[in-house]
Design an enzyme around this catalytic site. Structure first.
Site, PDB file in Angstrom:
ATOM      1  N   ALA A   1       0.740  -1.316  -0.185  1.00  0.00           N
ATOM      2  CA  ALA A   1      -0.022  -0.085   0.054  1.00  0.00           C
ATOM      3  C   ALA A   1       0.947   1.299  -0.087  1.00  0.00           C
ATOM      4  O   ALA A   1       2.000   1.229   0.234  1.00  0.00           O
ATOM      5  CB  ALA A   1      -0.617  -0.238   1.373  1.00  0.00           C
ATOM      6  N   ASP A   2       0.393   2.382  -0.629  1.00  0.00           N
ATOM      7  CA  ASP A   2       1.077   3.636  -0.317  1.00  0.00           C
ATOM      8  C   ASP A   2       0.257   4.454   0.617  1.00  0.00           C
ATOM      9  O   ASP A   2      -0.789   4.103   1.082  1.00  0.00           O
ATOM     10  CB  ASP A   2       1.163   4.381  -1.796  1.00  0.00           C
ATOM     11  CG  ASP A   2       0.033   4.826  -2.333  1.00  0.00           C
ATOM     12  OD1 ASP A   2      -1.032   4.982  -1.969  1.00  0.00           O
ATOM     13  OD2 ASP A   2       0.095   4.684  -3.699  1.00  0.00           O
ATOM     14  N   SER A   3       0.771   5.467   1.075  1.00  0.00           N
ATOM     15  CA  SER A   3      -0.046   6.615   2.077  1.00  0.00           C
ATOM     16  C   SER A   3      -1.409   6.603   1.540  1.00  0.00           C
ATOM     17  O   SER A   3      -2.219   6.629   2.351  1.00  0.00           O
ATOM     18  CB  SER A   3       0.772   7.667   2.132  1.00  0.00           C
ATOM     19  OG  SER A   3       0.723   8.669   0.952  1.00  0.00           O
TER      20      SER A   3
ATOM     21  N   ASP B   1      -3.270   4.728  -0.265  1.00  0.00           N
ATOM     22  CA  ASP B   1      -4.366   3.537   0.014  1.00  0.00           C
ATOM     23  C   ASP B   1      -4.523   3.358   1.355  1.00  0.00           C
ATOM     24  O   ASP B   1      -5.474   2.967   1.796  1.00  0.00           O
ATOM     25  CB  ASP B   1      -3.281   2.275  -0.231  1.00  0.00           C
ATOM     26  CG  ASP B   1      -3.113   2.293  -2.036  1.00  0.00           C
ATOM     27  OD1 ASP B   1      -4.144   2.434  -2.740  1.00  0.00           O
ATOM     28  OD2 ASP B   1      -1.964   1.863  -2.414  1.00  0.00           O
TER      29      ASP B   1
END
Lengths: 79, 424
Positions: A35-37, A39
Site C-alpha cells: 500500500a502507499d499512503s 491506499d
C-alpha cells in the site's frame, strides 16, 4: 477467525488487490502489502463505512497492520 | 539555437468505438462500419440525444477493449476511464514502436505530452453526489489524482519509466492535435528524443451528455437509427455524436529512429495553430481561423496546397461547422481543390473530443501506409457543391504522400498537422 477479522481481511484483499493468504495479523499495510499512503487513507475509510465508526486521524495513524485494524474495530465497532 | 530536427511517428496505439487496438479499428473503419449505438450504460430517456459511440468492452482476441489487460482492477477503481484508455493506447504505441526505455539515459530522453478535453467528468459527478449524500469524510484520497487531466500522462510515465518532459494539453477538441504538434516541437528543439503524445477522453456519461445537449451540439434526430446520425457534409446532419477513447503516437527524432532501425509511419512536417477570437462554442463564420491554421501548417511544412493528397477533416456533423471548414479548405487549396480528397472519420467513430485529433492523425498515417482513404459515412446528399472529393460511403484506394489533419475546439482554438510519407 472472528467476524471482525474476517470482514477486515476481506476489505484489505479487495482494496489492495493482494492474495488472501498474505493478509495475516502482523502484515504491515505499507511494508508487506504494497500500500502507499493514499491506499491507507482509503482503507481506513472503508473500515469506517463497513463498521459504522468514525476513526479520527490520530487513531488512524496507529493502524499500520491488519491486527491493529482488527483490534481497534473489535473495540470500537458499531455495526 | 535552431529547431531543425526531423520528427517521425514510429508507434501508434488506439482505443476507439471501433475496437480496443489500432488494427481492429482501422480494418472496421475501412470496411465502412459505424461505432454508434443507443446508450444503455446510463439513463438517457430524458435527454434529447440517446446515442453515442462507446468503446466496445470484451475479449481482446475479439478486438475489443479489456480493461484488465492494461490496469489491475484495484487501480481501475481509482481513475476515470480517460486515464485507463490513455495507459492502454500509450502502452500499445510504445510496444508498436519497439521502444522500452530501460537505461537512465533512455528514460530521461523520453517524455509524455498527453491531454484530454474534459478529464474525469464521470468521477467528479459521482464524487459530488457522494459528498452531498454522505459528507466529505467519505471522499476517496484518489478522487483528485484520478480526475486531473495530466494524470493520464502521469500514469503513463510511471508505468513506462519516462523521465523526460511531462506535459499535458487541454484545448477541448483540438487537444490531440496540439499534443502531437507541441510534442514534435519539443523533439525539434532537443528537449527530448522520443515523446508519447496524444489525447484521451471519457466524457460519455450522463453529465457530459446533459452538458453537450444543453449546448445544442448533439444529434437528436437519429435516436432510432444511430449509425445514420453522424453524417458530415450531408444536408440532413443535425449535430455530432459523442465518442470516447484515446489515440497515442510515439514521436521520435528521425536520426534516433533510424539509428535503432525503427519502422517509420510518417514524418510530422507541419503544425499550425490559430485562434478564432469569436465565440465560445461556434466557429467563426468566415472560416478565418481554420484558414489561417491550415495555411500556417502548410507554410511550416514548406509545401504547396497542391502537394496535399488527403485531409482528415474536423467535420463533426454540425450544421454550422462542416461547411465553414470546407469553405476554408477550398480557400486554402484554390485551383488544387479538385485533386484533394477530404473525409470525416467522425462519421464512423463519432467525436472523440480531446482524443479526436490524435486518433485522426493516426488514421492519416495508416492511410499513407495502406494507400487507402477512409470514407465519410452517410453522405447521401452533400449540402454544398465542392470540387473536393469527400469520399462518400466507401473507402477509396489512393496513394497518400502528404496528409493534413484538422482539429477545432470550443473557445476558438484550432490546430492542423501535416504529415508526409517516408520512403523506407
Amino acid at each position: 477467525m472472528s467476524d471482525v477479522e474476517e470482514r477486515v481481511k476481506k476489505i484489505v484483499v479487495e482494496h489492495l488487490g493482494v492474495e488472501p493468504d498474505k493478509v495475516v495479523d502482523n502484515a504491515n499495510f505499507i511494508d508487506d502489502l504494497g500500500a502507499d499512503s493514499l491506499d491507507t487513507v482509503e482503507l481506513v475509510m472503508a473500515f469506517e463505512e463497513e463498521f459504522g465508526v468514525e476513526i479520527p486521524d490520530d487513531a488512524a495513524e496507529t493502524i499500520v497492520t491488519v491486527g491493529d485494524a482488527v483490534r481497534f474495530l473489535e473495540k470500537n465497532k458499531k455495526s | 539555437m535552431n529547431a531543425t530536427r526531423r520528427v517521425v511517428i514510429t508507434g501508434i496505439g488506439l482505443v476507439t468505438p471501433l475496437g480496443g487496438n489500432a488494427e481492429t479499428t482501422w480494418r472496421r473503419l475501412i470496411a465502412g462500419e459505424s461505432g454508434a449505438a443507443l446508450v444503455d450504460a446510463f439513463k438517457v430517456d430524458d435527454l434529447p440525444c440517446r446515442i453515442a459511440c462507446m468503446v466496445p468492452r470484451g475479449p481482446t482476441d475479439e478486438g475489443k477493449f479489456n480493461p484488465d489487460d492494461w490496469m489491475e482492477p484495484k487501480e481501475q477503481r481509482k481513475v476515470d476511464d480517460f486515464i485507463l484508455y490513455a495507459v492502454s493506447a500509450a502502452t500499445q504505441a510504445l510496444s508498436d514502436a519497439g521502444w522500452a526505455p530501460s537505461t537512465y539515459e533512455e528514460q530521461i530522453e523520453t517524455g509524455v505530452m498527453i491531454g484530454s478535453g474534459i478529464g474525469g467528468l464521470g468521477g467528479i459527478n459521482d464524487a459530488a453526489l457522494l459528498v452531498g449524500e454522505k459528507g466529505p469524510r467519505r471522499l476517496s484520497p484518489f478522487f483528485i489524482p484520478g480526475r486531473l487531466i495530466n494524470l493520464a500522462g502521469g500514469y503513463v510515465s510511471i508505468r513506462h519509466g519516462l523521465k523526460g518532459p511531462n506535459h499535458a494539453v487541454v484545448t477541448a477538441c483540438s487537444t490531440g492535435a496540439h499534443a502531437i504538434g507541441d510534442a514534435a516541437r519539443l523533439i525539434q528543439w532537443g528537449d527530448a528524443e522520443v515523446m508519447v503524445a496524444g489525447g484521451t477522453e471519457s466524457a460519455v456519461n450522463r453529465l457530459g451528455f446533459a452538458g453537450f445537449c444543453a449546448c445544442r451540439a448533439l444529434s437528436t434526430g437519429f435516436n432510432d437509427t444511430p449509425t445514420r446520425a453522424s453524417r458530415p457534409y450531408d444536408r440532413d446532419r443535425d449535430g455530432f455524436v459523442m465518442g470516447e477513447g484515446a489515440g497515442m503516437v510515439v514521436l521520435e527524432n528521425y536520426e534516433h529512429a533510424v539509428a535503432r532501425g525503427a519502422r517509420i509511419y510518417a514524418e510530422v512536417i507541419g503544425y499550425g495553430m490559430s485562434g478564432d477570437a469569436y465565440h465560445i462554442t461556434a466557429p467563426s463564420e468566415s472560416g478565418d481561423g481554420a484558414f489561417r491554421c491550415m495555411s500556417a501548417a502548410l507554410k511550416r511544412a514548406g509545401i504547396a496546397p497542391s502537394d496535399l493528397d488527403y485531409v482528415n477533416a474536423h467535420g463533426t456533423s454540425t450544421p454550422l461547422g462542416d461547411e465553414i471548414e470546407l469553405g476554408a479548405l477550398q480557400r486554402v487549396l484554390g485551383d488544387a481543390a479538385a485533386g484533394v480528397a477530404m473525409s470525416s472519420t467522425k462519421s464512423a467513430i463519432g467525436h472523440l473530443l480531446g482524443a479526436a485529433g490524435s486518433v485522426e492523425a493516426i488514421f492519416c498515417a495508416l492511410a499513407m501506409r495502406d494507400s487507402i482513404l477512409p470514407p465519410t459515412l452517410n453522405l447521401d446528399n452533400p449540402s454544398v457543391d465542392t470540387p473536393i472529393d469527400l469520399v462518400p460511403h466507401v473507402a477509396k484506394p489512393r496513394r497518400v504522400d502528404v496528409a493534413l489533419s484538422n482539429s477545432f475546439g470550443f473557445g476558438g482554438t484550432n490546430a492542423s498537422l501535416v504529415m508526409r510519407k517516408v520512403e523506407a
